[in-house]
Design a protein around this motif. Structure first.
Motif, PDB file in Angstrom:
ATOM      1  N   ILE A   1       0.849  -1.188   0.000  1.00 19.58           N
ATOM      2  CA  ILE A   1       0.000   0.000   0.000  1.00 19.58           C
ATOM      3  C   ILE A   1       0.886   1.238   0.000  1.00 19.58           C
ATOM      4  N   LEU A   2       0.763   2.066  -1.044  1.00 18.30           N
ATOM      5  CA  LEU A   2       1.485   3.331  -1.122  1.00 18.30           C
ATOM      6  C   LEU A   2       0.591   4.425  -0.551  1.00 18.30           C
ATOM      7  N   ASN A   3       1.042   5.078   0.508  1.00 23.38           N
ATOM      8  CA  ASN A   3       0.204   6.048   1.205  1.00 23.38           C
ATOM      9  C   ASN A   3       0.281   7.460   0.635  1.00 23.38           C
ATOM     10  N   GLY A   4       1.121   7.668  -0.367  1.00 25.04           N
ATOM     11  CA  GLY A   4       1.286   9.016  -0.892  1.00 25.04           C
ATOM     12  C   GLY A   4       2.253   9.809  -0.040  1.00 25.04           C
ATOM     13  N   ILE A   5       1.899  11.034   0.289  1.00 27.17           N
ATOM     14  CA  ILE A   5       2.756  11.888   1.108  1.00 27.17           C
ATOM     15  C   ILE A   5       2.206  11.905   2.524  1.00 27.17           C
ATOM     16  N   PRO A   6       2.856  11.196   3.457  1.00 23.06           N
ATOM     17  CA  PRO A   6       2.322  11.064   4.820  1.00 23.06           C
ATOM     18  C   PRO A   6       2.214  12.411   5.529  1.00 23.06           C
ATOM     19  N   GLY A   7       1.053  12.630   6.141  1.00 25.13           N
ATOM     20  CA  GLY A   7       0.813  13.892   6.843  1.00 25.13           C
ATOM     21  C   GLY A   7       0.185  14.955   5.981  1.00 25.13           C
ATOM     22  N   LEU A   8       0.201  14.748   4.660  1.00 23.78           N
ATOM     23  CA  LEU A   8      -0.379  15.737   3.743  1.00 23.78           C
ATOM     24  C   LEU A   8      -1.475  15.112   2.877  1.00 23.78           C
ATOM     25  N   GLU A   9      -2.090  14.040   3.389  1.00 23.12           N
ATOM     26  CA  GLU A   9      -3.107  13.331   2.601  1.00 23.12           C
ATOM     27  C   GLU A   9      -4.264  14.240   2.193  1.00 23.12           C
ATOM     28  N   ASP A  10      -4.648  15.160   3.059  1.00 23.70           N
ATOM     29  CA  ASP A  10      -5.769  16.053   2.745  1.00 23.70           C
ATOM     30  C   ASP A  10      -5.447  17.020   1.608  1.00 23.70           C
ATOM     31  N   GLY A  11      -4.166  17.215   1.369  1.00 24.41           N
ATOM     32  CA  GLY A  11      -3.766  18.149   0.310  1.00 24.41           C
ATOM     33  C   GLY A  11      -3.316  17.477  -0.964  1.00 24.41           C
ATOM     34  N   HIS A  12      -3.601  16.171  -1.099  1.00 27.92           N
ATOM     35  CA  HIS A  12      -3.126  15.435  -2.275  1.00 27.92           C
ATOM     36  C   HIS A  12      -3.606  16.030  -3.598  1.00 27.92           C
ATOM     37  N   ILE A  13      -4.863  16.462  -3.628  1.00 29.21           N
ATOM     38  CA  ILE A  13      -5.389  17.038  -4.875  1.00 29.21           C
ATOM     39  C   ILE A  13      -4.606  18.285  -5.262  1.00 29.21           C
ATOM     40  N   TRP A  14      -4.317  19.138  -4.290  1.00 26.32           N
ATOM     41  CA  TRP A  14      -3.571  20.373  -4.571  1.00 26.32           C
ATOM     42  C   TRP A  14      -2.123  20.066  -4.938  1.00 26.32           C
ATOM     43  N   ILE A  15      -1.551  19.072  -4.283  1.00 21.43           N
ATOM     44  CA  ILE A  15      -0.168  18.694  -4.586  1.00 21.43           C
ATOM     45  C   ILE A  15      -0.059  18.120  -6.002  1.00 21.43           C
ATOM     46  N   SER A  16      -1.135  17.482  -6.468  1.00 17.93           N
ATOM     47  CA  SER A  16      -1.110  16.894  -7.807  1.00 17.93           C
ATOM     48  C   SER A  16      -0.981  17.953  -8.902  1.00 17.93           C
TER      49      SER A  16
ATOM     50  N   PRO B   1       2.626   8.550 -13.046  1.00 17.02           N
ATOM     51  CA  PRO B   1       1.284   7.959 -13.233  1.00 17.02           C
ATOM     52  C   PRO B   1       0.724   7.334 -11.956  1.00 17.02           C
ATOM     53  N   LYS B   2       1.540   6.577 -11.227  1.00 20.62           N
ATOM     54  CA  LYS B   2       1.062   5.962  -9.990  1.00 20.62           C
ATOM     55  C   LYS B   2       0.793   7.016  -8.918  1.00 20.62           C
ATOM     56  N   ALA B   3       1.674   8.023  -8.826  1.00 22.18           N
ATOM     57  CA  ALA B   3       1.471   9.076  -7.827  1.00 22.18           C
ATOM     58  C   ALA B   3       0.147   9.808  -8.080  1.00 22.18           C
ATOM     59  N   LEU B   4      -0.149  10.107  -9.334  1.00 18.34           N
ATOM     60  CA  LEU B   4      -1.397  10.804  -9.656  1.00 18.34           C
ATOM     61  C   LEU B   4      -2.610   9.918  -9.386  1.00 18.34           C
ATOM     62  N   SER B   5      -2.469   8.605  -9.594  1.00 20.16           N
ATOM     63  CA  SER B   5      -3.599   7.713  -9.284  1.00 20.16           C
ATOM     64  C   SER B   5      -3.864   7.676  -7.777  1.00 20.16           C
ATOM     65  N   ILE B   6      -2.804   7.850  -6.985  1.00 17.97           N
ATOM     66  CA  ILE B   6      -2.975   7.932  -5.522  1.00 17.97           C
ATOM     67  C   ILE B   6      -3.651   9.251  -5.158  1.00 17.97           C
ATOM     68  N   PHE B   7      -3.172  10.348  -5.745  1.00 14.25           N
ATOM     69  CA  PHE B   7      -3.702  11.678  -5.426  1.00 14.25           C
ATOM     70  C   PHE B   7      -5.158  11.836  -5.862  1.00 14.25           C
ATOM     71  N   TRP B   8      -5.488  11.335  -7.065  1.00 13.20           N
ATOM     72  CA  TRP B   8      -6.807  11.575  -7.646  1.00 13.20           C
ATOM     73  C   TRP B   8      -7.842  10.509  -7.271  1.00 13.20           C
ATOM     74  N   PHE B   9      -7.436   9.234  -7.265  1.00 11.17           N
ATOM     75  CA  PHE B   9      -8.405   8.147  -7.120  1.00 11.17           C
ATOM     76  C   PHE B   9      -8.210   7.307  -5.861  1.00 11.17           C
ATOM     77  N   ARG B  10      -7.228   7.677  -5.038  1.00 14.58           N
ATOM     78  CA  ARG B  10      -6.889   6.901  -3.846  1.00 14.58           C
ATOM     79  C   ARG B  10      -6.553   5.446  -4.192  1.00 14.58           C
ATOM     80  N   SER B  11      -6.003   5.252  -5.358  1.00 14.90           N
ATOM     81  CA  SER B  11      -5.604   3.910  -5.807  1.00 14.90           C
ATOM     82  C   SER B  11      -4.224   3.609  -5.243  1.00 14.90           C
ATOM     83  N   LYS B  12      -4.186   3.118  -4.025  1.00 17.96           N
ATOM     84  CA  LYS B  12      -2.934   2.981  -3.287  1.00 17.96           C
ATOM     85  C   LYS B  12      -2.261   1.620  -3.422  1.00 17.96           C
ATOM     86  N   GLY B  13      -2.977   0.634  -3.922  1.00 24.03           N
ATOM     87  CA  GLY B  13      -2.413  -0.706  -4.008  1.00 24.03           C
ATOM     88  C   GLY B  13      -1.450  -0.871  -5.164  1.00 24.03           C
TER      89      GLY B  13
END
Length: 312
Positions: free
Chosen positions: A15-30, A81-93
């Motif tokens: 499971i890739l969690n993205g950027i830990p501690g900044l999950e709420d800002g994933h859309i903006w970070i994307s 591509p994987k990072a954006l799928s985490i940020f946009w779709f929460r596709s963490k697997g």
């Protein structure tokens, strides 16, 4: 959205969690992620198109710039591509094999880029210190062969690291606090003995970064010595100007990767999202600026780029 999520209980996935501690800002970070990647793509393809189209640019120096551009675009393509799928779709697997494949290509391309930077330093050394022999020493075919040697070296060094990761056992904790699979992050979640992996990773770091930077430093030491012997200030300045783009690219790339690697290995007190952001910046920022640096600083390339840009 939750349908895209996978739980750590699945033994075939991480499971890739993205950027830990900044999950709420994933859309903006994307947004900057996407912009950096698009700029990188446009700049790289423009340089490749112009060099391929113009016969006058079919020279060793421009062949090396194309190699650097290809490796530069390869690394962010492995992760964006994987990072954006985490940020946009929460596709963490991500499957274990997919994770290891990402690690292999990411590090292999990075090691190849380091080899290309060494070749570029050697190119500048021959151009300045042995200008009359430049055309006979460095031909397009010889540069291509040396580039292939650098690629083979990278595969031979990185493949064992990936295989060593494959043999590690992973228990309940399969969560990687990152936007992509990274060797140290994957090693840290293993419940087995990882000393061999850590030692081999350190050896690879010394062999690739340490050795390559030593060779680049040696090349520029000889270049500076040769330039100081030139009595003409104009020739002196011209010689140094030909090295400026390569120096800028090398310093920018190595500063970010060394800082990121050192704090990841030894900076346990630093916030997790700083590690992850730096790791992503290393893969996004240098490739974005490389075409700009070479396009601005090298007159031949700048003129040709200007010609095609004005037609659009």
């Amino acid at each position: 959205m939750e349908a895209f999520n996978l739980t750590p209980s699945d033994p075939s996935t991480f499971i890739l969690n993205g950027i830990p501690g900044l999950e709420d800002g994933h859309i903006w970070i994307s947004i900057p992620f996407s912009m950096f990647y698009i700029i990188c793509l446009l700049g790289t393809f423009m340089v490749l198109f112009v060099v391929g189209k113009e016969q006058t640019l079919h020279k060793p120096m421009f062949l090396l710039i194309c190699m650097l551009s290809l490796t530069g675009i390869g690394m962010p393509t492995c992760i964006v591509p994987k990072a954006l799928s985490i940020f946009w779709f929460r596709s963490k697997g991500i499957t274990v094999d997919g994770c290891l494949t990402q690690i292999f290509f990411l590090y292999m391309i990075g090691a190849t880029q380091s080899a290309v930077l060494v070749l570029m330093a050697f190119d500048r050394y021959i151009s300045i210190c042995h200008p009359l022999r430049y055309a006979t020493i460095l031909t397009n075919s010889r540069i291509a062969k040396l580039g292939l040697v650098g690629l083979i070296r990278s595969v031979l060094l990185i493949l064992p690291e990936t295989l060593l990761l494959r043999r590690l056992p992973f228990c309940a904790n399969r969560v990687i606090p990152h936007t992509y699979c990274e060797t140290i992050a994957v090693t840290n979640i293993s419940c087995g003995e990882t000393i061999i992996n850590r030692m081999y990773g350190l050896v690879i770091l010394l062999l690739i970064i340490g050795l390559d930077q030593t060779l680049i430093g040696l090349s520029y030491g000889l270049i500076i010595r040769a330039v100081l012997r030139i009595s003409s200030k104009k020739a002196n300045r011209k010689a140094l100007n030909t090295c400026t783009p390569h120096i800028c690219v090398t310093v920018m790339s190595c500063t970010i990767i060394l800082f990121s690697t050192l704090i990841h290995r030894f900076g346990q007190g630093i916030t997790a999202y700083v590690h992850v952001l730096l790791a992503n910046l290393y893969l996004l920022v240098p490739p974005m600026f490389n075409p700009i640096i070479y396009g601005v600083k090298i007159k031949e390339l700048r003129d040709k780029l200007g010609k095609y840009t004005c037609r659009m």
